[in-house]
Scaffold this active site. Structure first.
Site, PDB file in Angstrom:
ATOM      1  N   GLY A   1       1.680   3.542  -3.204  1.00  0.00           N
ATOM      2  CA  GLY A   1       0.743   4.539  -3.695  1.00  0.00           C
ATOM      3  C   GLY A   1       0.094   5.373  -2.608  1.00  0.00           C
ATOM      4  O   GLY A   1      -0.623   6.327  -2.897  1.00  0.00           O
ATOM      5  N   HIS A   2       0.342   5.070  -1.342  1.00  0.00           N
ATOM      6  CA  HIS A   2      -0.359   5.760  -0.239  1.00  0.00           C
ATOM      7  C   HIS A   2       0.619   6.160   0.858  1.00  0.00           C
ATOM      8  O   HIS A   2       0.592   5.600   1.944  1.00  0.00           O
ATOM      9  CB  HIS A   2      -1.418   4.826   0.349  1.00  0.00           C
ATOM     10  CG  HIS A   2      -2.470   5.525   1.152  1.00  0.00           C
ATOM     11  ND1 HIS A   2      -2.372   5.777   2.512  1.00  0.00           N
ATOM     12  CD2 HIS A   2      -3.674   6.014   0.792  1.00  0.00           C
ATOM     13  CE1 HIS A   2      -3.459   6.365   2.942  1.00  0.00           C
ATOM     14  NE2 HIS A   2      -4.265   6.524   1.930  1.00  0.00           N
ATOM     15  N   PHE A   3       1.460   7.022   0.763  1.00  0.00           N
ATOM     16  CA  PHE A   3       1.823   7.863  -0.372  1.00  0.00           C
ATOM     17  C   PHE A   3       3.318   7.726  -0.548  1.00  0.00           C
ATOM     18  O   PHE A   3       4.030   7.672   0.461  1.00  0.00           O
ATOM     19  CB  PHE A   3       1.422   9.312  -0.102  1.00  0.00           C
ATOM     20  CG  PHE A   3      -0.071   9.453   0.127  1.00  0.00           C
ATOM     21  CD1 PHE A   3      -0.924   9.594  -0.957  1.00  0.00           C
ATOM     22  CD2 PHE A   3      -0.616   9.420   1.394  1.00  0.00           C
ATOM     23  CE1 PHE A   3      -2.294   9.739  -0.765  1.00  0.00           C
ATOM     24  CE2 PHE A   3      -1.982   9.550   1.595  1.00  0.00           C
ATOM     25  CZ  PHE A   3      -2.823   9.709   0.524  1.00  0.00           C
TER      26      PHE A   3
ATOM     27  N   ILE B   1       1.602   6.597   4.643  1.00  0.00           N
ATOM     28  CA  ILE B   1       0.644   6.548   5.747  1.00  0.00           C
ATOM     29  C   ILE B   1      -0.189   5.280   5.589  1.00  0.00           C
ATOM     30  O   ILE B   1      -0.663   4.978   4.491  1.00  0.00           O
ATOM     31  CB  ILE B   1      -0.290   7.778   5.744  1.00  0.00           C
ATOM     32  CG1 ILE B   1       0.518   9.066   5.931  1.00  0.00           C
ATOM     33  CG2 ILE B   1      -1.365   7.661   6.809  1.00  0.00           C
ATOM     34  CD1 ILE B   1      -0.297  10.324   5.744  1.00  0.00           C
TER      35      ILE B   1
ATOM     36  N   GLN C   1       0.814  -1.217   0.000  1.00  0.00           N
ATOM     37  CA  GLN C   1       0.000   0.000   0.000  1.00  0.00           C
ATOM     38  C   GLN C   1       0.844   1.262   0.000  1.00  0.00           C
ATOM     39  O   GLN C   1       0.407   2.308  -0.462  1.00  0.00           O
ATOM     40  CB  GLN C   1      -0.980   0.017   1.178  1.00  0.00           C
ATOM     41  CG  GLN C   1      -0.364   0.134   2.549  1.00  0.00           C
ATOM     42  CD  GLN C   1      -0.059  -1.212   3.192  1.00  0.00           C
ATOM     43  OE1 GLN C   1      -0.078  -2.234   2.520  1.00  0.00           O
ATOM     44  NE2 GLN C   1       0.207  -1.208   4.484  1.00  0.00           N
TER      45      GLN C   1
END
Length: 193
Positions: free
Chosen positions: A56-58, A63, A53
């Protein structure tokens, strides 16, 4: 509770007990477990930069997505449903008492224990609903998330209601309530709501 506290079950056993797999296997260990009308469980999720994750987050400021924190607390709550079911079946079959942590560990890791867990998982499935969840602070790679789920009640429709909280050390990250409903997968499912 120390981060180094021994898990109730070995990591490989966690995977046998739960239906989740990468990248959604979100419990690294179970630290505490108490069954009964106000039973509870405490589990740990170590947050790592290697988790998918964070690409892309971030990318520049990773986070942990809130939905994954809820999923981790849901998985923790599911273990709180599974473990008492395991204890009840094991104790009935072998006429013993699994109140002591050591006895429960031995039973879970025994051949008979593996058979009981496989039977429970083959027969029962579940759905989860979240209620009143609040996010209080962010979770980032390098954090160790301690999740506690406490059984509040079982309602007449068959739902188990849990009060959940996630912390990093003393800092609360998420609080709220979850409800799960286990159903017999060998029968047609009719949502009780």
């Amino acid at each position: 509770m120390a981060d180094s506290e021994e898990s109730l079950v070995a990591p490989a056993m966690l995977m046998k007990m739960g239906p989740w797999r990468y990248p959604f296997f979100l419990v690294d260990k179970i630290c505490e477990f108490k069954r009964g009308s106000r039973g509870y469980i405490t589990a740990v999720k170590n947050i790592s930069f290697n988790e998918p994750q964070f690409t892309g987050h971030f990318p520049d400021s990773p986070i942990m997505p809130g939905v994954l924190m809820i999923e981790a607390m849901g998985q923790t709550s599911d273990y709180l449903t599974l473990l008492p079911a395991f204890c009840e079946e094991y104790e009935q079959r072998f006429e013993c008492d699994l109140s002591a942590r050591r006895d429960l560990q031995q039973a879970l890791h025994s051949e008979a224990g593996l058979e009981i867990i496989a039977g429970i998982r083959k027969k029962w499935g579940g759905v989860l609903a979240s209620q009143d969840l609040k996010y209080k602070s962010v979770v980032v790679p390098g954090d160790t998330l301690f999740m506690r789920s406490e059984l509040i009640m079982k309602d007449p429709a068959g739902f188990s209601h849990f009060k959940v909280e996630a912390r990093i050390g003393r800092r609360v990250t998420t609080t709220g309530k979850l409800a799960n409903f286990w159903f017999d997968m060998s029968k047609p499912f009719n949502y009780p709501g």
